[in-house]
Every structure is written in structure tokens, then in C-alpha cells.
Design a protein around this motif. Structure first.
Motif, PDB file in Angstrom:
ATOM      1  N   ASP A 109       0.829  -1.207   0.000  1.00  0.00           N
ATOM      2  CA  ASP A 109       0.000   0.000   0.000  1.00  0.00           C
ATOM      3  C   ASP A 109       0.864   1.258   0.000  1.00  0.00           C
ATOM      4  N   LEU A 110       1.925   1.232   0.791  1.00  0.00           N
ATOM      5  CA  LEU A 110       2.780   2.416   0.873  1.00  0.00           C
ATOM      6  C   LEU A 110       3.410   2.729  -0.483  1.00  0.00           C
ATOM      7  N   VAL A 111       3.956   1.713  -1.156  1.00  0.00           N
ATOM      8  CA  VAL A 111       4.611   1.956  -2.453  1.00  0.00           C
ATOM      9  C   VAL A 111       3.570   2.303  -3.508  1.00  0.00           C
ATOM     10  N   ALA A 112       2.417   1.648  -3.473  1.00  0.00           N
ATOM     11  CA  ALA A 112       1.371   1.959  -4.448  1.00  0.00           C
ATOM     12  C   ALA A 112       0.905   3.404  -4.325  1.00  0.00           C
ATOM     13  N   ASP A 113       0.869   3.928  -3.112  1.00  0.00           N
ATOM     14  CA  ASP A 113       0.471   5.325  -2.938  1.00  0.00           C
ATOM     15  C   ASP A 113       1.481   6.278  -3.578  1.00  0.00           C
ATOM     16  N   LEU A 114       2.765   5.891  -3.586  1.00  0.00           N
ATOM     17  CA  LEU A 114       3.760   6.732  -4.255  1.00  0.00           C
ATOM     18  C   LEU A 114       3.462   6.841  -5.750  1.00  0.00           C
ATOM     19  N   TRP A 115       2.978   5.738  -6.341  1.00  0.00           N
ATOM     20  CA  TRP A 115       2.756   5.719  -7.793  1.00  0.00           C
ATOM     21  C   TRP A 115       1.346   6.185  -8.180  1.00  0.00           C
ATOM     22  N   SER A 116       0.521   6.566  -7.181  1.00  0.00           N
ATOM     23  CA  SER A 116      -0.849   6.975  -7.512  1.00  0.00           C
ATOM     24  C   SER A 116      -1.253   8.319  -6.920  1.00  0.00           C
ATOM     25  N   VAL A 117      -0.449   8.854  -6.004  1.00  0.00           N
ATOM     26  CA  VAL A 117      -0.769  10.149  -5.385  1.00  0.00           C
ATOM     27  C   VAL A 117       0.416  11.089  -5.624  1.00  0.00           C
ATOM     28  N   PRO A 118       0.355  11.926  -6.660  1.00  0.00           N
ATOM     29  CA  PRO A 118       1.510  12.755  -7.027  1.00  0.00           C
ATOM     30  C   PRO A 118       2.020  13.642  -5.900  1.00  0.00           C
ATOM     31  N   ALA A 119       1.114  14.243  -5.124  1.00  0.00           N
ATOM     32  CA  ALA A 119       1.546  15.127  -4.037  1.00  0.00           C
ATOM     33  C   ALA A 119       2.323  14.343  -2.973  1.00  0.00           C
ATOM     34  N   TYR A 120       1.882  13.128  -2.709  1.00  0.00           N
ATOM     35  CA  TYR A 120       2.553  12.264  -1.739  1.00  0.00           C
ATOM     36  C   TYR A 120       3.961  11.910  -2.236  1.00  0.00           C
ATOM     37  N   LEU A 121       4.085  11.579  -3.525  1.00  0.00           N
ATOM     38  CA  LEU A 121       5.392  11.254  -4.100  1.00  0.00           C
ATOM     39  C   LEU A 121       6.329  12.456  -4.032  1.00  0.00           C
ATOM     40  N   ASP A 139      -1.736   3.883 -13.835  1.00  0.00           N
ATOM     41  CA  ASP A 139      -3.149   3.625 -13.562  1.00  0.00           C
ATOM     42  C   ASP A 139      -3.333   2.520 -12.538  1.00  0.00           C
ATOM     43  N   ASP A 140      -2.641   1.401 -12.726  1.00  0.00           N
ATOM     44  CA  ASP A 140      -2.715   0.298 -11.764  1.00  0.00           C
ATOM     45  C   ASP A 140      -1.475   0.366 -10.890  1.00  0.00           C
ATOM     46  N   ALA A 141      -1.628   0.999  -9.738  1.00  0.00           N
ATOM     47  CA  ALA A 141      -0.454   1.263  -8.900  1.00  0.00           C
ATOM     48  C   ALA A 141       0.207  -0.012  -8.403  1.00  0.00           C
ATOM     49  N   GLN A 142      -0.537  -1.120  -8.335  1.00  0.00           N
ATOM     50  CA  GLN A 142       0.028  -2.370  -7.828  1.00  0.00           C
ATOM     51  C   GLN A 142       0.328  -3.376  -8.944  1.00  0.00           C
TER      52      GLN A 142
END
Length: 741
Positions: free
Chosen positions: A430-442, A460-463
Motif C-alpha cells: 500500500d505504501l509503495v502503491a500510494d507513491l505511484w498513484s498520489v503525485p503530491a505524496y510522491l 493507472d494500476d499502482a500495484q
């Protein structure tokens, strides 16, 4: 963060088949020399060996019977618990390993003999040491100091030897042997001298699907690397066919034998190979050397997502994720989820309301030791928070037992919700997928990225995991810990509390109904006895992740392909920095322009020594003459090794339509050996013919290699390296098929 299930993994532990145990009788000589070698059968040359091998055979029979009996007794012994059970299991494993090795080899445990120049008794070298009932040393272990001259002695440095004999074993009998004299004039009547050494003779033998046994023919330059100490990182660089893999495997076995700091009680050894076909190819080597405890894997095996991960197709994304700096984004991502509330709250119990201030939250959040994994630290923070509230509650109502207050606080929904929001359980995926799907978080976690780079990393498919994601997933899992373990501890704590309460009721009943004169049941109120009544085996446990480390030493083959991010995966598992790093910069598919020192310093390895292998023992001159221009066109300064032999078989060029007839002709004219077709995925594999890509052929060797349309392998460094690697897999013949590309 989203919830997902955790995955448990098991490494492959090298195992070996058990062969027939053959001990010749007194009338059955261990020598089975063909007619053309009749001169070597002279009793003056072999009688002493026959006597010694007969003694080895008799001792082996006794040893096998003794080990079998001890193993049966150990298996029948009570299992016990705790340390006692562990020691029993270790003894069974030790006895089983030794018995398997003895049953597999019989007298062909013996590799050869050393004749000292001082006239003392010959020394026989074996895969392991062996002593007879009278205490006479029949074999010295190949890894021991007395065996070193067997591998390291040369004419220039005889190391106290008069001569050395190496055996070739076939079916448990000696089918040939080679002598080397170290006498000043090169002559010794007690040895059968040959024009061809044992090692050179072995190079022309056919290959099989498993790496052949080469222990008896390790060369002095290779042996010096095998026996180097384990301090820091040792880089072994050598071109194709120089024996890098041989050195890596034998070094793993040698270090486990010779260095007590690397034993299994201290972390053991991890062996990392480039891909699955490679691990299958070398699977039998370490067991044949008497080592079954080395953990082996590929980088993919280090994380659960590795099995299904696909290659990263975008070169820019691959470049960004290959950086150790990208892996460092995991730390701020985790810290973002460890933020105490900015407002206090009132927490109610049936007896009083207690104020939980922001300072109280901060104090609890600071309680874990630095470096504690996030999900493990969460339990510590929660307990620290409860302790703060219990202490405040006691100041308000001293007459309420603390455990009752703590139990009430555990069940407080508002407190639990606030804590879960402030310090959530997090899955690595979940943590790594959020990096690839939430630009502000990255951008917050990796502020050095440009807006364009941050956008390139979104998907599109973060995982939908790629190989380039694996180092980040691994770093996240190491930093977070297993969220399921926290849940398991909570369930175990609740189960243990429920069991304790039930046992307390049982104890109360036993005491109430005790009509003995001494009221012995009253002793059950003691806390120790009550605790002993709770069965710990009923609690949940997780299987250990044997690839998580830490390891005392890590051996890495084909190390030139590792990115900085992938090196972080190995550094996490070997904090001591004790590595054997085997590779060839000229075989790096994406280029390797810096030195090993520069590359390794960047990933945190600063105690680096280097060794070089420059003789190509595998690839004949005819093949290397064709392969060398291919790599030099892309890398003019490539370290191309010098072939030690010629096969007499020229490189053949043809058209792709010739493929079937070439394979059919080779199979019809060769009763054994293996072939590999590289570049034609439509070829159906058979036990003797493989079909592989250049990447999956790396580290392997075949009698015949057929390259199909090598021009299609690509351009630039990557294409040149793939062609060079593919060509140099051949030990006998190379065929290149192309249609005018």
C-alpha cells in the motif's frame, strides 16, 4: 492506507540426491583403467592407492552403519521443547547431511593424493575428512589447511610437494588419473606423467543439465580466491569461462567450514544468483561439497511480489527507480504515517474521565527505540499511551485496579479510532502503491524529482508490480515490519488473557472443593503456577522468513547487473558488509563505466578488495575469436579473457532455416551433452536441447550453442552484451544463423 494480505515465503535450501554406496572388495580394485591406459595400471604406480582406498572403503562402511544407528536413535528420542528440541533437530540435520554425503559418494569421496617432498606419508584429499577407528587420518577435508597444496601448488611454488595425483571417477571407479611432479628435474619414477593435465582433459567432457563436479580440478588462481578471508567485500572479476561461478560456490562452502563467525548460529551464508535456470543448474554443487545449509535465491525471491513482477518497459522509469535515492523515499513515506494528533482529547472510563494532551501523545510516540519497524513500534506506542492514561487515572481514582482501567481503555472506541488514524498499520504494497498513484505524496517523499519525473512514475494500476519496484517494496517491508504480526500479537494477547481467566476459574473451583488436610490446591494461586497452566503452543506463530536475514556473508553472482536500488536489498540483509561479489563489467547489459570501488562505495561498501581471473577455461579459441570483436565494437577496453584450449571445431554460419537440421545432426552424432538455442522461442525444449533468451542463458554452459538471428538482440551496449554472452556459452561448438540482417 489500504489493507492487503501478507505473503509468507520459503527459500530454496540446496539438497542432493543419494547415490549408490559402492565399496570395492579386497579383490575388486578401485581402478578401472581402459586398455589404452594399461601403463598406468602398473602395480608400482597404483598398489599404494589400492590399499589406502580399501581402508577408506572399510571405514566408510563402518561410518555409514554408525551414522544410521545414531540417526535412528536421535529420531526416536523425545522431542522435548525449547532449546532441547532445537538441539535435537540440529543433531538430526547434521547426521542426515553427513550420511547423505557418504552414501552418495562412497570411496570416490577421495579426490587425489599429495606426496610430500620430505618423504613423509602421502596425504589423501577428500570432500570431507575421514578417520579410521585407530585414529589414522585417511582423508583430509579439501577446505583444511593440509589440503591447500592440492589446489595451490605450482612448479614455481611446490609448497613442499614432490608430486600430486588427481583421480577421475566414473561410476565409483577410477577411470583415469593424472600425476604432476614437482621434482627439480621434472622426473619422478613413482608417478605416471601425462602430456595433458587433469584439468585440461576435463574441459572437453560433455555438459549436462546440472553443473558438473569440478572440485578435483580447481586451479591455483581460483583456489587463492576461494580461500581468501571474509573481511569486507571481495570483488572477483573475470570474463566468460574464467570460473567465476565455480569460485563463488566453492568459496561459500569454504567460508562456512573455515570461518566460525559465519556459521548458521551467526547468520549463515546467502547465495544470490541471476535467475531460476541458473539456480537449477548449480543446485547440486554445494551439497556435493558437504554444505546443505546455504540459502539460495534470486533477487526476485526476496519479496513476495517478485514472482509475478514484469520487466519495466519505460527506460526513464527504470532509471529513476534504479537509484538508491528513490529507495530512500520510503523513510519519509513511513514517517508521514507516524504523526501525533495536534489536539488533545478526553478519554472516558466507567470510573473517571482523563485528559490526553498533545504532549502525552508526543511522549508515547517517542517511546520506541530508533530503527524499530513501524508496525512493531505501533504496539509499543499503544502500550505507552495506555500507561500514561492509567497513571493519570490512578491519580483520580486510586481504588480501581490498574488492569481493569487498562482493559477499559483498550475497549474505548474513540481512543482506538484516534490512535489508528495517528499510527496506522501499513502494508508495504500500500505504501509503495500510494507513491505511484498520489503525485503530491510522491513529491513530498521525493522532493528532488522534477514535476515531469513525478508524472512519469504515476500509473493507472499502482500495484501492477515491475522488477524495478522490488527494491522499494523490500525497503518498505523492512522498514514497516509485518502488519500481520501486530494483529497476531493482539489475538494472542486476547487468547492468553481469556485462557488465563478460564484457568483462574478452574483454580478457584479446585481450591473451593479441596478437602485435603494441607489444602495443597491453594498453591495454585501462585502466579508462576497459573502461568504454567496456559499452553503457549496453542498461540499463533508465523513461519520464519529465512531470506530476511541478517546474514553473516552474502555471495552475489553476475553482480554487474545489480542497480544501486537492488544493492540496498542485499545491504539490508548483510549489515557487516561481508560480501563475495562476482561479475564482469563487460557483461553488464546496461553498461558499467565506473570502477567496482566507485560503484560499491555508492551503495555503502567501502572495504573492498579485488581479484581477477583472466584465463578462459570454458570457451575454445575458435569461439572466442568470433566473440571478441562483437564486444570490443561496443566496449573497446573490455576485459576479454584468454582461452586455454582449442576444440578443433570451427564456428559455423548458416541461415535460420537450417536450425532443425543442425540440431538433428548434432543429436544424431552426439550420444551425450547439451545444446541451447538462443533467440528462437518457438523451439520446443527437450532434456538435451534448451531454448533460452540471452538473459536467461547467462551463467550457463552448453556443448553446442545455436544463435538464431543475433542481430535482433538489439543495438548499442545491451545488444552487444547479449550477443557476447550468448556466444560464450559454448564449450565445444558455436553455430550462428542469420538471414542477411
Amino acid at each position: 492506507m489500504r489493507a492487503s494480505s501478507s505473503v509468507s515465503r520459503s527459500p530454496r535450501t540446496l539438497t542432493n540426491p543419494i547415490g549408490a554406496f559402492h565399496v570395492p572388495s579386497q579383490d575388486d580394485s578401485p581402478f578401472d583403467l581402459p586398455e589404452r591406459l594399461s601403463a598406468k595400471a602398473d602395480p608400482a604406480l597404483i598398489a599404494a592407492d589400492e590399499r589406502h582406498l580399501a581402508a577408506i572403503g572399510a571405514t566408510l562402511e563402518h561410518s555409514v552403519a554408525d551414522l544410521s544407528g545414531r540417526l535412528d536413535a536421535a529420531r526416536r528420542a523425545p522431542g522435548g521443547s525449547g532449546t532441547e528440541a532445537l538441539e535435537r533437530d540440529q543433531e538430526i540435520h547434521r547426521l542426515s547431511s553427513r550420511l547423505r554425503l557418504l552414501q552418495r559418494y562412497g570411496i570416490d569421496l577421495c579426490l587425489g593424493r599429495l606426496v610430500p617432498a620430505d618423504g613423509s606419508e602421502p596425504v589423501y584429499v577428500g570432500r570431507l575428512g575421514l578417520t579410521d577407528a585407530a585414529g589414522r587420518r585417511l582423508l583430509v577435508d579439501w577446505r583444511s589447511q593440509p589440503a591447500e597444496p592440492y589446489f595451490a601448488a605450482t612448479r614455481a611454488h611446490p609448497m613442499g610437494l614432490a608430486s600430486r595425483r588427481r583421480y577421475r571417477w566414473t561410476g565409483g571407479r577410477i577411470s583415469d588419473y593424472w600425476d604432476e611432479s614437482f621434482a627439480a628435474d621434472g622426473h619422478d619414477d613413482s608417478v605416471a606423467l601425462d602430456d595433458e593435465s587433469a584439468f585440461i582433459a576435463s574441459l572437453g567432457t560433455s555438459r549436462s543439465p546440472r553443473m558438473r563436479d569440478v572440485l578435483g580440478t580447481i586451479q591455483s588462481d581460483q583456489d587463492a580466491i576461494v580461500r581468501a578471508d571474509s573481511r569486507g567485500a571481495l570483488v572477483v572479476e573475470g570474463g566468460p569461462g574464467t570460473g567465476k561461478t565455480v569460485v563463488a560456490l566453492h568459496r561459500a562452502a569454504f567460508l562456512l567450514y573455515s570461518d566460525p563467525r559465519l556459521g548458521h548460529h551467526h547468520g549463515g551464508v546467502l547465495f544470490v544468483g541471476p535467475h531460476e535456470p541458473y539456480l537449477a543448474y548449480v543446485a547440486d554443487v554445494l551439497p556435493s561439497l558437504g554444505e546443505e545449509g546455504v540459502q539460495t535465491c534470486t533477487l526476485r525471491d526476496l519479496v513476495p511480489e517478485g514472482a509475478a513482477a514484469v520487466p519495466e518497459t519505460d527506460p526513464e522509469v527504470a532509471r529513476l527507480k534504479a537509484s538508491a535515492r528513490m529507495v530512500a523515499a520510503v523513510e519519509p513515506a513511513v514517517r508521514f504515517s507516524e504523526r501525533p494528533p495536534t489536539e488533545g482529547m478526553e478519554v472516558g472510563t466507567p470510573w473517571a474521565d482523563v485528559w490526553l494532551s498533545t504532549a502525552d501523545w508526543a511522549e508515547a510516540f517517542a517511546s520506541p527505540d530508533p530503527g524499530t519497524p513501524h508496525n512493531d513500534a505501533r504496539d509499543e506506542v499503544w502500550e505507552a499511551l495506555l500507561t500514561i492514561l492509567v497513571d493519570k487515572h490512578t491519580d483520580e481514582t486510586e481504588d480501581v485496579p490498574e488492569e481493569q482501567v487498562r482493559r477499559s481503555l483498550r475497549q474505548n472506541r474513540d481512543l482506538g479510532t484516534a490512535f489508528n488514524r495517528a499510527w496506522p498499520l501499513i502494508e508495504a504494497t500500500d505504501l509503495v502503491a500510494d507513491l505511484w498513484s498520489v503525485p503530491a505524496y510522491l513529491r513530498m517523499c521525493a522532493p528532488w524529482l522534477t514535476p515531469q519525473e513525478a508524472r512519469a512514475l504515476q500509473r493507472d494500476d499502482a500495484q501492477a508490480w515491475t522488477v524495478a519496484d522490488l527494491p522499494l517494496l523490500d525497503a518498505a517491508r523492512q522498514r514497516l515490519g509485518d502488519p500481520e504480526e501486530s494483529r497476531r500479537r493482539r489475538r494472542n494477547r486476547a487468547a492468553a488473557a481469556a485462557e488465563s481467566a478460564r484457568m483462574a476459574d478452574v483454580v478457584d473451583h479446585l481450591i473451593a472443593t479441596d478437602d485435603s488436610e494441607l489444602h495443597v490446591m491453594s498453591m495454585l494461586r501462585g502466579q508462576d503456577l497459573q502461568g504454567a497452566l496456559v499452553d503457549p503452543s496453542a498461540l499463533e506463530t508465523a513461519p520464519p522468513d529465512l531470506l530476511a536475514g541478517p546474514f553473516a556473508h552474502v555471495v552475489v553472482d553476475e553482480a554487474q547487473e545489480l542497480t544501486d536500488a537492488e544493492w540496498q536489498m542485499l545491504r539490508l540483509r548483510c549489515p557487516s558488509g561481508s560480501f563475495t561479489i562476482v561479475g564482469d563489467r563487460a557483461q553488464a547489459r546496461h553498461g558499467f563505466t565506473e570502477s567496482w570501488d566507485e560503484r560499491l562505495a555508492r551503495v555503502g561498501l567501502d572495504r573492498v578488495r579485488s581479484a581477477s581471473l583472466s584465463i578462459n577455461y570454458r570457451t575454445p579459441e575458435e569461439v572466442m575469436a568470433e566473440a571478441e570483436p562483437v564486444i570490443r565494437a561496443a566496449l573497446p577496453d573490455a576485459n576479454v579473457p584468454t582461452s586455454v584450449r582449442r576444440s578443433g571445431v570451427p564456428v559455423v554460419h548458416g541461415r535460420t532455416a537450417d536450425l532443425d537440421s543442425i540440431l538433428a545432426t548434432w543429436l544424431a552424432t552426439h550420444d551425450d551433452g547439451t545444446a541451447c538455442v538462443i533467440g528462437s522461442p518457438t523451439v520446443a525444449g527437450t532434456p538435451r536441447v534448451r531454448s533460452l533468451t540471452p538473459v536467461l542463458a547467462k551463467g550457463l554452459e552448453f556443448d553446442l550453442v545455436v544463435l538464431v538471428d543475433p542481430g535482433s538482440f538489439g543495438e548499442g551496449i545491451e545488444g552487444a552484451v547479449d550477443r557476447y554472452v550468448a556466444m560464450t556459452r559454448a564449450t565445444q561448438q558455436l553455430v550462428v544463423l542469420a538471414d542477411g540482417r
